[in-house]
Motif scaffolding. Structure first.
Motif, PDB file in Angstrom:
ATOM      1  N   GLU A  28       5.025  30.115  -1.889  1.00 42.15           N
ATOM      2  CA  GLU A  28       4.015  29.063  -2.448  1.00 42.15           C
ATOM      3  C   GLU A  28       3.918  29.293  -3.856  1.00 42.15           C
ATOM      4  O   GLU A  28       3.928  30.599  -4.537  1.00 42.15           O
TER       5      GLU A  28
ATOM      6  N   HIS B  11       1.731  27.371  -5.935  1.00 44.45           N
ATOM      7  CA  HIS B  11       0.453  26.681  -6.395  1.00 44.45           C
ATOM      8  C   HIS B  11      -0.379  27.039  -5.703  1.00 44.45           C
ATOM      9  O   HIS B  11      -0.864  26.460  -4.645  1.00 44.45           O
TER      10      HIS B  11
ATOM     11  N   THR C 264       4.633  34.567  -3.071  1.00 47.64           N
ATOM     12  CA  THR C 264       3.608  33.667  -3.737  1.00 47.64           C
ATOM     13  C   THR C 264       3.314  33.871  -5.030  1.00 47.64           C
ATOM     14  O   THR C 264       3.560  35.308  -5.428  1.00 47.64           O
TER      15      THR C 264
ATOM     16  N   ASP D  58       2.550  21.156 -11.972  1.00 43.60           N
ATOM     17  CA  ASP D  58       1.741  21.389 -10.912  1.00 43.60           C
ATOM     18  C   ASP D  58       1.015  20.052 -10.421  1.00 43.60           C
ATOM     19  O   ASP D  58       0.524  19.505 -11.098  1.00 43.60           O
TER      20      ASP D  58
ATOM     21  N   THR E 155       4.711  20.795  -7.866  1.00 42.55           N
ATOM     22  CA  THR E 155       4.140  21.693  -6.759  1.00 42.55           C
ATOM     23  C   THR E 155       3.215  20.963  -6.173  1.00 42.55           C
ATOM     24  O   THR E 155       2.056  21.129  -6.709  1.00 42.55           O
TER      25      THR E 155
ATOM     26  N   CYS F 217       0.377  19.536  -3.379  1.00 42.71           N
ATOM     27  CA  CYS F 217      -0.525  20.232  -2.532  1.00 42.71           C
ATOM     28  C   CYS F 217      -1.193  18.771  -1.622  1.00 42.71           C
ATOM     29  O   CYS F 217      -2.294  18.433  -2.010  1.00 42.71           O
TER      30      CYS F 217
ATOM     31  N   THR G 180       8.095  20.968  -3.832  1.00 41.21           N
ATOM     32  CA  THR G 180       7.592  22.127  -3.179  1.00 41.21           C
ATOM     33  C   THR G 180       6.184  21.833  -2.442  1.00 41.21           C
ATOM     34  O   THR G 180       5.613  20.984  -2.813  1.00 41.21           O
TER      35      THR G 180
ATOM     36  N   ASN H 219       2.502  23.304  -0.924  1.00 41.49           N
ATOM     37  CA  ASN H 219       1.659  24.282  -1.285  1.00 41.49           C
ATOM     38  C   ASN H 219       0.199  23.860  -0.961  1.00 41.49           C
ATOM     39  O   ASN H 219      -0.118  22.811  -0.456  1.00 41.49           O
TER      40      ASN H 219
ATOM     41  N   MET I  59      -0.992  27.030   4.016  1.00 40.30           N
ATOM     42  CA  MET I  59       0.904  26.979   4.083  1.00 40.30           C
ATOM     43  C   MET I  59       0.962  26.045   5.103  1.00 40.30           C
ATOM     44  O   MET I  59       1.721  25.289   5.269  1.00 40.30           O
TER      45      MET I  59
ATOM     46  N   ALA J  11      11.374  25.914  -3.607  1.00 36.41           N
ATOM     47  CA  ALA J  11      10.495  26.981  -4.177  1.00 36.41           C
ATOM     48  C   ALA J  11      11.319  28.132  -4.567  1.00 36.41           C
ATOM     49  O   ALA J  11      10.870  28.842  -5.487  1.00 36.41           O
TER      50      ALA J  11
END
Length: 330
Positions: free
Chosen positions: A12, A14, A93, A217, A240, A242, A271, A273, A284, A309
């Protein structure tokens, strides 16, 4: 597929420590520190977790952070998250923390860092989990405040590996912080920044060109600028992403409307997150399951999120080899 996701080693990149503050822990810390919360119980806090945008979330987020007062509070917060990582097979992380959220309330910087550092050391010794810490500036405060925070943090530099930029994006472009990130680069820190979650593609350009970020991010708004997408593809600049947070904050109305497939089709280095999992209802494994189900992703794609990642984690060569070995063994 759920069993595969549960056992897949994950990394992880973010996650906001303050965003892992679960309601039950919030109430325990409030009681310990004699702080009155505007909610009668845990269920009423969860009922408030319906956000119309990023700012409505931040209002609740900062209110909850008031319960963090002592070094032990920051230890308990960090340890609870790291235990959750171990349970979900997160093997590394890199956590954001927002010192200004606490120093603005009169909490000494060293109180925050020492509590987090103790939990990180215990996680490595007891859980076999490696961690990194990224200090973030609040973009809705002034650059002068960021500079002061950075100078305060330098005596504690061994505790964090990178510097980032987060909080309310709209109206606060990355270029606002160009001077302080020049100072950050001169000191040799890794650099990341939130850009292109609610903000336009131009904010991503600024993060890349003016701040010199190594990772973006969020970055999901990049698809509004074909030239930017091509730049990110050629440079293999990591995003990153989400997913559940993007839906919770109404960037996308439903997970099925998320532009993750477009990012993957464009060849971007994505990735997965959790962002602020206590508030957005998913750590996650939940984020991996959500995108796997919504877009019928195969195992190689899910492994690819972890490999991306590992590629871009702020770790030394030995730890990177160890993480690759864990992924390959799985």
């Amino acid at each position: 597929m759920e069993q595969f996701i549960d056992t897949l080693p994950k990394v992880e990149l973010h996650v906001h420590l303050e965003g892992t503050l679960e309601p039950a822990l919030m109430f325990r810390l409030a009681e310990r520190n004699g702080i009155d919360l505007p909610y009668p119980d845990v269920d009423s806090v969860r009922a408030a977790y319906e956000f119309k945008d990023l700012q409505s979330f931040l209002n609740l987020y900062y209110n909850g952070a008031r319960v963090l007062q002592t070094e032990q509070d920051f230890y308990d917060l960090t340890w609870a998250y790291l235990r959750r990582c171990a349970d979900e097979n997160v093997v590394h992380t890199e956590m954001f923390f927002d010192p200004q959220t606490h120093t603005e309330r009169g909490i000494p910087f060293e109180t925050v860092v020492r509590g987090i550092a103790r939990a990180r050391a215990d996680a490595e010794a007891q859980l076999g989990l490696s961690t990194g810490l990224i200090l973030c500036f609040l973009r809705d405060l002034s650059e002068e405040s960021a500079i002061e925070t950075f100078r305060t943090a330098l005596p504690w530099r061994e505790h964090f590996v990178g510097i980032g930029l987060d909080s309310a994006e709209t109206g606060h472009p990355p270029e606002k912080f160009e001077r302080v990130f020049a100072m950050v680069r001169d000191e040799g820190f890794h650099i990341v920044a939130h850009a292109g979650e609610e903000g336009p593609p131009e904010y991503i350009w600024q993060a890349v060109r003016r701040l010199g970020v190594e990772r973006v991010d969020h970055g999901v708004q990049c698809t509004g600028d074909a030239e930017l997408v091509e730049h990110l593809r050629r440079a293999q600049t990591p995003l990153t992403v989400c997913p559940l947070a993007n839906v919770k904050l109404k960037v996308f109305d439903r997970i099925e409307e998320h532009n993750l497939p477009r990012l993957l089709e464009a060849g971007l280095k994505v990735t997965i997150n959790s962002d602020d999992p206590a508030y957005f209802g998913g750590y996650m494994n939940a984020n991996f399951r959500a995108v796997a189900q919504a877009f019928d992703l195969d195992r190689d794609t899910l492994r690819g999120f972890t490999r991306n990642a590992i590629d871009t984690a702020f770790v030394d060569d030995q730890r990177r080899r160890e993480l690759y070995a864990l992924l390959d063994a799985a």
